[in-house]
Motif scaffolding. Structure first.
Motif, PDB file in Angstrom:
ATOM      1  N   VAL A  36       0.866  -1.206  -0.077  1.00  9.26           N
ATOM      2  CA  VAL A  36       0.089  -0.064   0.156  1.00  9.26           C
ATOM      3  C   VAL A  36       0.989   1.287  -0.126  1.00  9.26           C
ATOM      4  N   GLY A  37       2.029   1.212   0.857  1.00  7.66           N
ATOM      5  CA  GLY A  37       2.864   2.498   0.669  1.00  7.66           C
ATOM      6  C   GLY A  37       3.379   2.599  -0.571  1.00  7.66           C
ATOM      7  N   LEU A  38       3.997   1.585  -1.544  1.00  5.59           N
ATOM      8  CA  LEU A  38       4.554   1.483  -2.796  1.00  5.59           C
ATOM      9  C   LEU A  38       3.525   2.046  -3.492  1.00  5.59           C
ATOM     10  N   LEU A  39       2.255   1.770  -3.596  1.00  6.69           N
ATOM     11  CA  LEU A  39       1.209   2.337  -4.364  1.00  6.69           C
ATOM     12  C   LEU A  39       1.015   3.840  -4.212  1.00  6.69           C
ATOM     13  N   LEU A  40       1.150   4.148  -2.791  1.00  7.37           N
ATOM     14  CA  LEU A  40       0.846   5.501  -2.561  1.00  7.37           C
ATOM     15  C   LEU A  40       2.004   6.303  -2.928  1.00  7.37           C
ATOM     16  N   LEU A  41       3.257   5.852  -3.070  1.00  8.66           N
ATOM     17  CA  LEU A  41       4.252   6.608  -3.488  1.00  8.66           C
ATOM     18  C   LEU A  41       4.208   6.630  -4.954  1.00  8.66           C
ATOM     19  N   LEU A  42       3.835   5.692  -5.686  1.00 11.46           N
ATOM     20  CA  LEU A  42       3.637   5.730  -7.022  1.00 11.46           C
ATOM     21  C   LEU A  42       2.566   6.629  -7.500  1.00 11.46           C
TER      22      LEU A  42
ATOM     23  N   PHE B 255       3.222  11.509   0.257  1.00  9.02           N
ATOM     24  CA  PHE B 255       4.557  10.728  -0.002  1.00  9.02           C
ATOM     25  C   PHE B 255       5.179  10.271   1.197  1.00  9.02           C
ATOM     26  N   ASP B 256       5.224  11.017   2.267  1.00  9.17           N
ATOM     27  CA  ASP B 256       6.002  10.716   3.527  1.00  9.17           C
ATOM     28  C   ASP B 256       5.463   9.457   4.029  1.00  9.17           C
TER      29      ASP B 256
ATOM     30  N   GLY C 165       3.631   7.326   2.354  1.00  8.29           N
ATOM     31  CA  GLY C 165       4.004   6.061   1.577  1.00  8.29           C
ATOM     32  C   GLY C 165       5.338   5.465   2.010  1.00  8.29           C
ATOM     33  N   ILE C 166       6.309   6.479   2.221  1.00 10.48           N
ATOM     34  CA  ILE C 166       7.510   6.085   2.757  1.00 10.48           C
ATOM     35  C   ILE C 166       7.497   5.197   4.077  1.00 10.48           C
ATOM     36  N   PHE C 167       6.921   6.082   4.986  1.00  7.26           N
ATOM     37  CA  PHE C 167       6.738   5.127   6.275  1.00  7.26           C
ATOM     38  C   PHE C 167       6.167   3.890   6.383  1.00  7.26           C
ATOM     39  N   LEU C 168       5.042   3.608   5.252  1.00  8.69           N
ATOM     40  CA  LEU C 168       4.611   2.197   5.342  1.00  8.69           C
ATOM     41  C   LEU C 168       5.544   1.455   4.677  1.00  8.69           C
ATOM     42  N   VAL C 169       6.192   1.868   3.413  1.00 12.40           N
ATOM     43  CA  VAL C 169       7.061   1.165   2.784  1.00 12.40           C
ATOM     44  C   VAL C 169       8.108   0.601   3.947  1.00 12.40           C
ATOM     45  N   VAL C 170       8.806   1.565   4.534  1.00  8.95           N
ATOM     46  CA  VAL C 170       9.761   1.088   5.342  1.00  8.95           C
ATOM     47  C   VAL C 170       9.490   0.129   6.686  1.00  8.95           C
TER      48      VAL C 170
END
Length: 143
Positions: A72-78, A116-117, A119-124
Motif C-alpha cells: 500500500v505504501g508503494l502504491l501511495l508513493l507511485l 509521499f511521506d 508512503g515512505i513510512f508504510l514501505v519502510v
C-alpha cells in the motif's frame, strides 16, 4: 515465576507507534522524517518478537499484514509520483499549487508531500517487519 518482559513489551507497543507517527509528523515543523519513523515503528514490532516470540507477534495485524502494508505504501508513493501525469502535469508535481487552498488539521497541512511521506513510512515499516518475520521463520526452520 513468569517474566514481566512480554507484558511490558505489549504495553510499550502502542506508545512506541504513537512516537513513530509523531516523529513522522514533526518533520513538517522541525527535524523529523518518515524513514526514521518507519524504523522506530519496526523496532517496536521487533521488541514483540524478542519478548514474546513469533507466534505471539504474528497475532498483531500490522505484523500479519506487513507485506500488504509495504505494498500500500508503494502504491501511495507511485500514485503521488506519477498521478500528476494523468492531468498533464510533470511527475511529482506538488498539490495544492502555489497560492491554492491548503486543507489543515490543526497545524498539519495536507498536501502531496504528506502523502509521499506516509508512503515512505508504510514501505519502510512494512519491509522491515516482513524481513524480521522472514528471518525469524528461517531460524525456526533451522533450529
Amino acid at each position: 515465576m513468569k517474566s514481566f518482559i512480554p507484558s511490558t513489551s505489549r504495553v510499550v507497543l502502542l506508545p512506541a507507534l504513537v512516537v513513530a507517527v509523531a516523529v513522522w509528523l514533526k518533520g513538517y515543523v522541525e527535524a523529523g522524517d518518515s524513514f526514521g519513523a518507519g524504523v522506530l515503528g519496526a523496532l517496536a514490532v521487533l521488541l514483540q518478537y524478542v519478548a514474546s516470540g513469533r507466534e505471539e507477534a504474528r497475532r498483531l495485524p500490522g505484523v500479519r499484514y506487513a507485506p500488504q502494508v509495504a505494498g500500500v505504501g508503494l502504491l501511495l508513493l507511485l500514485g503521488v509520483a506519477f498521478g500528476p501525469l494523468v492531468w498533464g502535469a510533470a511527475p511529482v508535481t506538488h498539490y495544492p499549487r502555489p497560492g491554492g487552498v491548503v486543507t489543515h488539521l490543526g497545524t498539519l497541512e495536507f498536501h502531496t508531500s504528506v502523502l509521499f511521506d506516509a508512503g515512505i513510512f508504510l514501505v519502510v515499516m512494512g519491509f522491515i517487519v516482513t524481513a524480521i518475520d522472514g528471518l525469524v521463520a528461517q531460524s525456526h526452520r533451522r533450529g
